[in-house]
Design a protein around this motif. Structure first.
Motif, mmCIF file in Angstrom:
data_model
loop_
_atom_site.group_PDB
_atom_site.id
_atom_site.type_symbol
_atom_site.label_atom_id
_atom_site.label_comp_id
_atom_site.label_asym_id
_atom_site.label_seq_id
_atom_site.Cartn_x
_atom_site.Cartn_y
_atom_site.Cartn_z
ATOM 1 N N ASP A 132 -7.935 -18.187 -5.185
ATOM 2 C CA ASP A 132 -6.800 -17.447 -5.642
ATOM 3 C C ASP A 132 -7.264 -16.690 -6.944
ATOM 4 O O ASP A 132 -6.868 -15.563 -7.174
ATOM 5 C CB ASP A 132 -5.421 -18.215 -5.990
ATOM 6 N N GLU A 135 -9.897 -14.076 -6.440
ATOM 7 C CA GLU A 135 -9.286 -12.749 -6.176
ATOM 8 C C GLU A 135 -8.392 -11.756 -6.938
ATOM 9 O O GLU A 135 -8.558 -10.719 -6.956
ATOM 10 C CB GLU A 135 -8.902 -12.862 -4.601
ATOM 11 N N LYS A 141 -6.538 -8.570 -4.911
ATOM 12 C CA LYS A 141 -4.929 -8.579 -4.814
ATOM 13 C C LYS A 141 -4.113 -9.466 -5.584
ATOM 14 O O LYS A 141 -4.815 -10.351 -6.275
ATOM 15 C CB LYS A 141 -4.617 -8.943 -3.075
ATOM 16 N N SER A 142 -3.037 -8.975 -5.861
ATOM 17 C CA SER A 142 -2.252 -9.815 -6.784
ATOM 18 C C SER A 142 -1.597 -10.970 -6.011
ATOM 19 O O SER A 142 -0.835 -10.976 -5.352
ATOM 20 C CB SER A 142 -1.173 -9.196 -7.194
ATOM 21 N N GLN A 143 -2.336 -12.303 -6.246
ATOM 22 C CA GLN A 143 -1.988 -13.428 -5.784
ATOM 23 C C GLN A 143 -0.443 -13.826 -6.338
ATOM 24 O O GLN A 143 -0.333 -13.581 -7.498
ATOM 25 C CB GLN A 143 -2.924 -14.589 -5.852
ATOM 26 N N PHE A 193 -1.889 -20.813 4.545
ATOM 27 C CA PHE A 193 -0.620 -19.763 4.844
ATOM 28 C C PHE A 193 -0.314 -19.130 3.568
ATOM 29 O O PHE A 193 -0.226 -19.872 2.376
ATOM 30 C CB PHE A 193 0.871 -20.611 5.257
ATOM 31 N N GLN A 232 -7.745 -19.890 10.197
ATOM 32 C CA GLN A 232 -6.333 -19.326 10.290
ATOM 33 C C GLN A 232 -6.086 -18.451 11.850
ATOM 34 O O GLN A 232 -7.065 -18.112 12.066
ATOM 35 C CB GLN A 232 -6.261 -18.279 9.324
ATOM 36 N N LYS A 304 -14.569 -10.609 6.596
ATOM 37 C CA LYS A 304 -14.361 -10.676 5.440
ATOM 38 C C LYS A 304 -15.723 -10.666 4.607
ATOM 39 O O LYS A 304 -16.162 -11.952 4.816
ATOM 40 C CB LYS A 304 -13.344 -11.381 4.975
ATOM 41 N N GLU A 310 -6.019 -11.581 5.190
ATOM 42 C CA GLU A 310 -4.539 -10.904 5.376
ATOM 43 C C GLU A 310 -4.634 -9.608 5.296
ATOM 44 O O GLU A 310 -5.785 -8.977 4.770
ATOM 45 C CB GLU A 310 -3.661 -11.400 4.216
HETATM 46 P P1 XMP Z 1 -7.450 -12.896 1.667
HETATM 47 O O1 XMP Z 1 -6.488 -12.017 2.455
HETATM 48 O O2 XMP Z 1 -7.482 -12.609 0.081
HETATM 49 O O3 XMP Z 1 -6.827 -14.374 1.829
HETATM 50 O O4 XMP Z 1 -8.891 -12.534 2.319
HETATM 51 C C1 XMP Z 1 -7.620 -15.365 1.373
HETATM 52 C C2 XMP Z 1 -6.815 -16.658 1.634
HETATM 53 O O5 XMP Z 1 -5.723 -16.790 0.655
HETATM 54 C C3 XMP Z 1 -4.550 -16.714 1.497
HETATM 55 N N1 XMP Z 1 -3.567 -15.809 0.448
HETATM 56 C C4 XMP Z 1 -2.911 -16.133 -0.454
HETATM 57 N N2 XMP Z 1 -2.585 -17.512 -0.679
HETATM 58 N N3 XMP Z 1 -1.136 -16.771 -2.308
HETATM 59 C C5 XMP Z 1 -1.778 -17.702 -1.677
HETATM 60 O O6 XMP Z 1 -1.395 -18.851 -2.077
HETATM 61 C C6 XMP Z 1 -1.158 -15.583 -2.064
HETATM 62 O O7 XMP Z 1 -0.844 -14.575 -2.859
HETATM 63 C C7 XMP Z 1 -2.519 -15.131 -1.152
HETATM 64 N N4 XMP Z 1 -2.834 -14.113 -0.493
HETATM 65 C C8 XMP Z 1 -3.648 -14.596 0.318
HETATM 66 C C9 XMP Z 1 -4.724 -16.238 2.766
HETATM 67 O O8 XMP Z 1 -4.037 -16.627 3.723
HETATM 68 C C10 XMP Z 1 -6.301 -16.729 3.099
HETATM 69 O O9 XMP Z 1 -6.263 -18.041 3.523
#
Ligand code: XMP
Length: 312
Positions: A132, A135, A141-143, A193, A232, A304, A310
């Protein structure tokens, strides 16, 4: 070599020092990160840790009940707060993915500020993990759960401290810690999730109706892929509609749902999972059959990078 028992001992001591004689708050979504954090906090300070569950309206089918059941099995009593209206009104009219994420994050922390005040607590335990932070700090992305690393001081902005015992671990190590803590298998083996829930799986505006559609499609994808060793598996509602046709030969302008099933170790990279063709066909038949407004079902083949897991 990672040693979960040693990690647990160190973090419990760290949490005891950091919390002192005060009370702390942990929010749990039922995922392995937040459940592990709550379990560590509980071991550290017992009932001085207040566990809460926010029902934000963006969870999967049956999730709130399931989370409470599992917490009960772990001997942790949680208080539920129905905050659906806060989240839907914060997301209303927003279509840009980053704007949506920031609105979610702001609502999440502000809601906690209200709860913390109500419970007289000034310290929040949070299950942020290394992926988290990486990233969010890298601007991908803004976690929903990353503040300090992007220059926001939680004390100044929301009036409480945030403690993140897992922030140096990646998912496989968190699962090891959860297991060593004796959490149920359904928790440590649970597929991830995202914190902002179904809000990032409804592309474009998030409304209760669109969330309900993706919730149903997600339940179908999860049921159909249940035994697959994927990281997932989920559904995403596209922003645009597409032309379809009814059995009576009439035009139907319907919703488009994408199905994403990935394999990954730590969520930093991912590949499409080779779902058997029959399973894909069955997912398609069930989604179009059980959700009559859907005319198209797509399967996402991307890795990815260049995609993220997501869609938003
Ligand atoms: P992405 O979409 O960045 O996701 O490839 C990587 C993993 O992180 C989860 N994900 C999040 N988990 N807060 C979280 O706790 C968030 O804002 C968030 N955004 C993405 C995503 O489901 C995947 O497992």
């Amino acid at each position: 070599m990672f040693e979960p028992e040693k990690f647990i001992e160190e973090k419990i001591a760290w949490l005891r020092r950091a919390i002192g004689d005060a009370e702390a708050l942990a929010a749990t979504s039922g995922g392995v990160d937040s459940m592990t954090t709550a379990a560590l906090g509980h071991r550290a300070v017992g009932d001085r840790l207040k566990v809460v569950f926010l029902d934000d309206g963006l969870m999967r089918e049956g999730e709130p009940q399931e989370v409470l059941r599992v917490l009960g099995r772990m001997g942790i009593k949680a208080k539920i707060f129905d905050v659906k209206d806060h989240f839907f009104s914060a997301l209303r009219g927003k279509t840009d993915p980053e704007e949506k994420r920031k609105a979610f994050r702001e609502t999440f922390y502000r809601t906690f500020a209200d709860i913390a005040r109500e419970l007289g607590v000034s310290c929040l335990l949070q299950g942020t993990i290394a992926a988290d932070v990486v990233e969010a700090s890298g601007g991908v992305k803004s976690q929903h759960n990353v503040l300090e690393q992007v220059g926001i001081d939680p004390m100044e902005r929301y009036g409480y401290r945030v403690l993140e015992p897992l922030k140096d671990l990646y998912k496989p190590q968190v699962r090891e810690v959860a297991r060593a803590l004796g959490l149920p298998r359904e928790v440590y083996e649970r597929r991830p999730f995202p914190g902002p829930g179904l809000a990032v799986r409804v592309l474009g505006e998030v409304t209760p109706e669109r969330v309900e559609l993706v919730r149903k499609a997600t339940a179908i994808v999860e049921e159909e892929t249940e035994g697959l060793p994927c990281f997932q598996a989920f559904a995403v509602l596209m922003r645009d509609k597409a032309t379809g046709v009814t059995e009576a030969g009439e035009r139907k302008y319907g919703e488009v749902v994408a199905v994403r099933v990935v394999k990954s170790e730590d969520a930093m990279t991912a590949e499409p999972f080779p779902v058997p063709w029959e399973t894909l066909r069955s997912i398609e038949r069930r989604i179009t059959g059980e959700i009559p407004t859907v005319t198209h079902v797509l399967f996402d083949l991307s890795s990815k990078p260049p995609a993220t897991i997501e869609f938003e």
